[in-house]
Every structure is written in C-alpha cells, then in structure tokens.
Design a protein around this motif. Structure first.
Motif, mmCIF file in Angstrom:
data_model
loop_
_atom_site.group_PDB
_atom_site.id
_atom_site.type_symbol
_atom_site.label_atom_id
_atom_site.label_comp_id
_atom_site.label_asym_id
_atom_site.label_seq_id
_atom_site.Cartn_x
_atom_site.Cartn_y
_atom_site.Cartn_z
ATOM 1 N N GLU A 40 2.526 -3.272 -1.635
ATOM 2 C CA GLU A 40 3.298 -2.207 -1.005
ATOM 3 C C GLU A 40 2.517 -1.402 -0.167
ATOM 4 O O GLU A 40 2.917 -0.970 1.032
ATOM 5 N N VAL A 41 1.200 -1.367 -0.462
ATOM 6 C CA VAL A 41 0.275 -0.657 0.449
ATOM 7 C C VAL A 41 -1.238 -1.290 0.293
ATOM 8 O O VAL A 41 -1.528 -1.776 -0.688
ATOM 9 N N ARG A 93 1.938 0.108 4.929
ATOM 10 C CA ARG A 93 2.919 0.488 3.770
ATOM 11 C C ARG A 93 4.288 0.102 4.013
ATOM 12 O O ARG A 93 4.661 0.043 5.364
ATOM 13 N N ALA A 95 7.057 0.879 2.381
ATOM 14 C CA ALA A 95 8.135 1.944 1.976
ATOM 15 C C ALA A 95 8.931 2.464 3.161
ATOM 16 O O ALA A 95 10.025 2.684 3.181
ATOM 17 N N GLU A 123 -0.941 6.955 0.385
ATOM 18 C CA GLU A 123 -0.478 5.716 -0.527
ATOM 19 C C GLU A 123 1.014 6.006 -0.903
ATOM 20 O O GLU A 123 1.385 6.319 -1.854
ATOM 21 N N ARG A 125 4.606 4.823 -1.587
ATOM 22 C CA ARG A 125 5.093 3.529 -2.160
ATOM 23 C C ARG A 125 6.730 3.387 -2.351
ATOM 24 O O ARG A 125 7.103 4.633 -1.976
ATOM 25 N N TYR A 126 7.326 2.340 -2.829
ATOM 26 C CA TYR A 126 8.685 2.354 -2.931
ATOM 27 C C TYR A 126 9.091 3.393 -3.783
ATOM 28 O O TYR A 126 10.285 4.154 -3.597
ATOM 29 N N THR A 128 7.005 6.943 -5.197
ATOM 30 C CA THR A 128 5.878 7.741 -4.928
ATOM 31 C C THR A 128 5.835 8.869 -5.927
ATOM 32 O O THR A 128 6.893 9.625 -5.921
#
Length: 254
Positions: A40-41, A93, A95, A123, A125-126, A128
């Motif tokens: 994702e990252v 990333r 997301a 960072e 993410r989908y 967070t």
C-alpha cells in the motif's frame, strides 16, 4: 585473542553492518513497477549510488520505520519514467494514488530523523489510524473526504471491522480516505465529541467532508460492508447535503 582473529572479527562486523544498511536495488522499469505495486505504501530512493547524499540516512530511516518497504533506483531511464531529474526520495501510496517527492537538493537538511518523519507522516493506507503524525498526511491529501470508523481497539470486534473496511476502501480510491479513530484513547475524545459521540456509543461510522466542513453519522446498528458502501454512495450521489449534520449539540444522524 590472537591479532589475526581480532582483525577478522572486526572486518566481519563492519561488513555485516554495511550489509544491514544495504537497500534493495531496482534496476529497470518492470522492477520499479512491481515494487510499487507490492504494498500500500513504498519508498524509492532515486539516488545515483550508495555514496549519494541521503543514502545512508534513508537506509537508517528504513530500519526505523519497518512498516514501509524501501528500495533504491540508480537507473536514469527509470528516473525519467517517474519525472525524476535529480537525487530524490519518493513515497508512493495506493489509498489516494499519490506520490510524495523529497528532492535532495531542495531539502534544508537530510538526516535519519527527518526522513523517518517524512515516511511516517505520509504513510496513508487504505485504513489509516488517526494520530498526530498521520493527521499531516491525511489532511495534506488531495482527497478531502474521510470515511471514519470510530472503534475501541481493545474490543473483540475491532480487527474484523478494520479488515472489512480495508477490503472496501479500494472501491473508493480517490474519493474517500478511510480513517480509524481509536475511541479508547483520551487524545481522541475531541474527535468523538465533534460527532456527538461518546466511547460507549462505539463502534460507529461517520463521514467528514473537508471541502464543505460538514459531517454525518451512519445510524447506529451493524457496521456491515453493505451499509458502509451505501453510506459512501449516498454521499457521492449528493444525498447527504440536505441531511442534518452530526454534532455534539444536535447529535442528529442520517
């Protein structure tokens, strides 16, 4: 200890330390694409070599922030694919389909702490988890609408809820950022209050639209994938605009 054995041990330690600091190398476009798609990252240091300014600091930062994979790319042909012209550290990333670039020559200072912070704050993410560090990346994103899961990390259902939203989030890439707010933390009491919630009300789901500074709550009930998806779709169709907002004073819901 014999001098020869001492020297061998010393050299071995130095080599081991150097190997520990080595970052995986991406030598062509396919390798770079596969690396970016692998998580994702991810972070890529577009650096000319191991002796480039920023290499050792990036390697140290990578060890400190173990949740994000880091590699380097020396190929100028690959640099061109990503619009990189000089030594640059880039974070990719999924997301919000975002790239964050840190150009070495433009940075005031390159140090391990700073690079670790660069990775942590970006960072996203989908799903967070909200805290002081991730708030920076969340609010700097071009995606201004957040789907919020208010939940208690100490409860049994927490992990299942997080996984549900994590599976749903890719459907709304570029439209929503999915954010987890741990209602058990004192630091998040204000966030709950903003939506008119208390820790005893959890789990709940809300939407915050940064462009309009408006917010809504999904009615109390099961936090199912179907209900959350419908909630998101209702916002995207513009159906929430005339619905009273959630809040500490009125505590109204969709």
């Amino acid at each position: 200890m014999p001098i020869g054995l001492f020297f061998f041990t010393l050299v071995s330690c130095v080599i081991a330390k150097e190997n520990d600091e080595m970052l995986p190398s991406l030598n062509n476009s396919k390798a770079a694409e596969a690396f970016i798609d692998s998580a994702e990252v991810v972070v890529i240091g577009f650096l000319e070599g191991d002796e480039s300014h920023g290499y050792r600091e990036l390697a140290s930062a990578a060890k400190r922030v173990g949740s994000v994979s880091v590699a380097i790319c020396r190929s100028k042909e690959v640099w061109a694919d990503y619009g990189v012209r000089s030594d640059t550290i880039a974070l990719f990333r999924k997301a919000d389909d975002h790239r964050e670039y840190l150009v070495i020559a433009e940075a005031k200072k390159i140090e391990t702490d700073g690079l670790a912070n660069f990775i942590v704050v970006n960072e996203v993410r989908y799903v967070t988890e909200y805290n002081r560090a991730t708030a920076v990346g969340l609010f700097n994103s071009d995606v201004k609408t957040h789907l919020l899961l208010f939940a208690d990390k100490g409860r049994e259902e927490f992990q299942e809820l997080k996984e549900q939203l994590g599976a749903l989030a890719p459907e709304f890439t570029g439209k929503f950022l999915f954010v987890l707010i741990n209602g058990a933390e004192d630091a998040n009491v204000r966030s709950l209050g903003y939506f008119g919630l208390k820790s005893t009300d959890l789990p709940r789901v809300g939407i915050y639209d940064g462009d309009s500074d408006m917010k809504w709550l999904l009615p109390a009930g099961d936090v199912s994938t179907e209900r959350v998806r419908d909630f998101c779709d209702s916002f995207l169709r513009g159906e929430l605009k005339d619905v009273k907002q959630a809040g500490a004073e009125t505590k109204t819901e969709l």
